[in-house]
Design a protein around this motif. Structure first.
Motif, short mmCIF file in Angstrom:
data_model
loop_
_atom_site.label_atom_id
_atom_site.label_comp_id
_atom_site.label_asym_id
_atom_site.label_seq_id
_atom_site.Cartn_x
_atom_site.Cartn_y
_atom_site.Cartn_z
N ARG A 36 -4.85 -10.22 30.98
CA ARG A 36 -5.74 -11.30 31.41
C ARG A 36 -5.40 -12.60 30.66
O ARG A 36 -5.44 -13.70 31.24
CB ARG A 36 -7.20 -10.91 31.15
CG ARG A 36 -7.71 -9.88 32.15
CD ARG A 36 -9.07 -9.31 31.74
NE ARG A 36 -9.54 -8.33 32.70
CZ ARG A 36 -10.39 -8.59 33.71
NH1 ARG A 36 -10.90 -9.80 33.83
NH2 ARG A 36 -10.76 -7.65 34.54
N ALA A 37 -5.08 -12.48 29.37
CA ALA A 37 -4.75 -13.68 28.59
C ALA A 37 -3.46 -14.33 29.10
O ALA A 37 -3.35 -15.56 29.14
CB ALA A 37 -4.63 -13.32 27.10
N VAL A 38 -2.50 -13.50 29.49
CA VAL A 38 -1.25 -14.06 30.05
C VAL A 38 -1.58 -14.81 31.35
O VAL A 38 -1.13 -15.94 31.58
CB VAL A 38 -0.22 -12.94 30.32
CG1 VAL A 38 1.00 -13.49 31.07
CG2 VAL A 38 0.22 -12.28 29.01
N ALA A 39 -2.40 -14.16 32.20
CA ALA A 39 -2.76 -14.78 33.47
C ALA A 39 -3.47 -16.11 33.24
O ALA A 39 -3.18 -17.12 33.91
CB ALA A 39 -3.66 -13.83 34.26
N LYS A 40 -4.37 -16.13 32.27
CA LYS A 40 -5.14 -17.35 31.98
C LYS A 40 -4.19 -18.47 31.53
O LYS A 40 -4.34 -19.63 31.93
CB LYS A 40 -6.17 -17.02 30.89
CG LYS A 40 -6.99 -18.17 30.37
CD LYS A 40 -8.08 -18.51 31.36
CE LYS A 40 -9.08 -19.53 30.87
NZ LYS A 40 -8.56 -20.66 30.18
N ALA A 41 -3.21 -18.12 30.71
CA ALA A 41 -2.26 -19.13 30.23
C ALA A 41 -1.46 -19.71 31.39
O ALA A 41 -1.20 -20.92 31.44
CB ALA A 41 -1.32 -18.51 29.18
N VAL A 42 -1.07 -18.85 32.35
CA VAL A 42 -0.30 -19.35 33.50
C VAL A 42 -1.20 -20.24 34.37
O VAL A 42 -0.77 -21.32 34.82
CB VAL A 42 0.29 -18.18 34.34
CG1 VAL A 42 1.02 -18.70 35.56
CG2 VAL A 42 1.22 -17.33 33.48
N GLN A 70 -15.22 -13.51 26.97
CA GLN A 70 -16.10 -13.86 28.10
C GLN A 70 -15.31 -14.56 29.22
O GLN A 70 -15.49 -14.26 30.40
CB GLN A 70 -17.23 -14.75 27.61
CG GLN A 70 -18.46 -14.58 28.47
CD GLN A 70 -19.63 -15.37 27.93
OE1 GLN A 70 -19.61 -15.84 26.79
NE2 GLN A 70 -20.64 -15.53 28.73
N VAL A 71 -14.43 -15.46 28.82
CA VAL A 71 -13.61 -16.17 29.81
C VAL A 71 -12.61 -15.20 30.45
O VAL A 71 -12.43 -15.17 31.67
CB VAL A 71 -12.84 -17.34 29.14
CG1 VAL A 71 -11.84 -17.97 30.10
CG2 VAL A 71 -13.81 -18.38 28.62
N LEU A 72 -11.98 -14.38 29.61
CA LEU A 72 -10.94 -13.47 30.12
C LEU A 72 -11.52 -12.43 31.07
O LEU A 72 -10.83 -11.95 31.97
CB LEU A 72 -10.22 -12.78 28.96
CG LEU A 72 -9.42 -13.70 28.02
CD1 LEU A 72 -8.71 -12.88 26.96
CD2 LEU A 72 -8.41 -14.53 28.80
N LYS A 73 -12.78 -12.08 30.88
CA LYS A 73 -13.39 -11.03 31.71
C LYS A 73 -13.84 -11.52 33.09
O LYS A 73 -14.37 -10.75 33.88
CB LYS A 73 -14.60 -10.42 30.98
CG LYS A 73 -14.21 -9.47 29.86
CD LYS A 73 -13.73 -8.15 30.41
CE LYS A 73 -13.38 -7.14 29.33
NZ LYS A 73 -12.79 -5.92 29.88
N SER A 74 -13.63 -12.81 33.38
CA SER A 74 -14.13 -13.33 34.66
C SER A 74 -13.31 -12.74 35.83
O SER A 74 -12.16 -12.33 35.66
CB SER A 74 -14.04 -14.85 34.68
OG SER A 74 -12.70 -15.24 34.86
N HIS A 75 -13.92 -12.74 36.98
CA HIS A 75 -13.29 -12.13 38.16
C HIS A 75 -11.95 -12.78 38.53
O HIS A 75 -10.95 -12.07 38.73
CB HIS A 75 -14.28 -12.17 39.32
CG HIS A 75 -13.73 -11.59 40.56
ND1 HIS A 75 -13.50 -10.23 40.70
CD2 HIS A 75 -13.29 -12.16 41.70
CE1 HIS A 75 -12.97 -10.02 41.89
NE2 HIS A 75 -12.84 -11.16 42.51
N PRO A 76 -11.87 -14.13 38.62
CA PRO A 76 -10.58 -14.73 39.01
C PRO A 76 -9.47 -14.41 38.02
O PRO A 76 -8.30 -14.23 38.42
CB PRO A 76 -10.86 -16.24 39.03
CG PRO A 76 -12.32 -16.41 38.86
CD PRO A 76 -12.94 -15.12 38.46
N VAL A 77 -9.81 -14.33 36.74
CA VAL A 77 -8.76 -14.03 35.75
C VAL A 77 -8.29 -12.57 35.93
O VAL A 77 -7.09 -12.28 35.82
CB VAL A 77 -9.26 -14.29 34.30
CG1 VAL A 77 -8.20 -13.87 33.28
CG2 VAL A 77 -9.60 -15.76 34.11
#
Ligand code: DC
Length: 212
Positions: A36-42, A70-77
């Motif tokens: 999820r963190a990788v996805a968020k960075a992209v 909390q941010v990483l657990k969101s549906h779009p991420v």
């Protein structure tokens, strides 16, 4: 001791992993968070999710101490993580971190999609947690509603089915049960019953090992 837990989205593997780790005094890693963190960075870089170079760079420079759960657990991420996690370069860049985490004393419970098949094929105990898609959709819907998010259960079910297909159908480390993983179907179980069933599996494996 290393306990590997794999299973599809919303199967309850994260909660089980956390509770098992607490029970046995082990560390716990929800490996979904790192994808999820990788996805968020992209996403933050404004690049397309299939940008191999950008996703690979993000995976290589990950800093778990700065994760905002909390941010990483969101549906779009989560949806985005399901896409970037199919990129072999991303998976390769995250292997050492996961293995290092698990091997650090006193050991760990790791949950994800490929822990028992790729990351720790020699884990002491492997559990494959699953549940019918409808049961998982129900749980996820209640969870989101409790968090104040208004959702439609049918849409949640459609998301879960799409995610199952993507995670199981990809070429790189697809979600699948290791041949020596114990199956734990939580369709009819609440979290306490699922936790007791997981403890029974761990204890049975340990008892068998002591006898053998
Ligand atoms: O468990 P989760 O919903 O937080 O995972 C988000 C996505 O990350 C999931 O759809 C697939 C991917 N993932 C993976 O490929 N391998 C893992 N070990 C953990 C997660």
């Amino acid at each position: 001791m290393i306990i590997a837990i794999d299973g599809p989205a919303a199967s309850g593997k994260g909660t089980l992993g956390r509770r098992l780790a607490g029970h046995y005094g082990l560390r716990h890693l929800d490996t979904g968070l790192i994808y999820r963190a990788v996805a968020k960075a992209v996403l933050d870089a404004g690049e397309p999710l299939d940008d191999v170079a950008c996703a690979g760079r993000a995976a290589r420079s990950l800093d778990p101490s700065r994760f905002d759960e909390q941010v990483l657990k969101s549906h779009p991420v989560g949806e985005a993580a399901s896409v970037v996690s199919a990129i072999p370069e991303v998976r390769a860049a995250l292997i050492d971190f996961q293995r290092g985490f698990g091997r650090t004393p006193p050991g760990a419970v790791l949950d994800g999609r490929d822990i028992g098949t790729v990351i720790f094929p020699d884990a002491d105990i492997k559990i494959f947690v699953t549940a019918a898609p409808e049961a998982r959709a129900r749980r996820r819907t209640l969870e989101l509603q409790a968090a104040g998010v208004s959702v439609n259960e049918e849409e949640v079910l459609a998301d879960i089915l799409r995610r199952d297909q993507r995670d199981s159908g990809r070429a790189a480390a697809p979600l699948k049960r290791a041949p020596d993983a114990h199956l734990l179907d939580t369709t009819q179980l609440d979290i306490d019953a699922a936790f007791r069933a997981a403890i029974d599996i761990v204890e049975a494996v340990r008892a068998g090992r002591q006898r053998g």
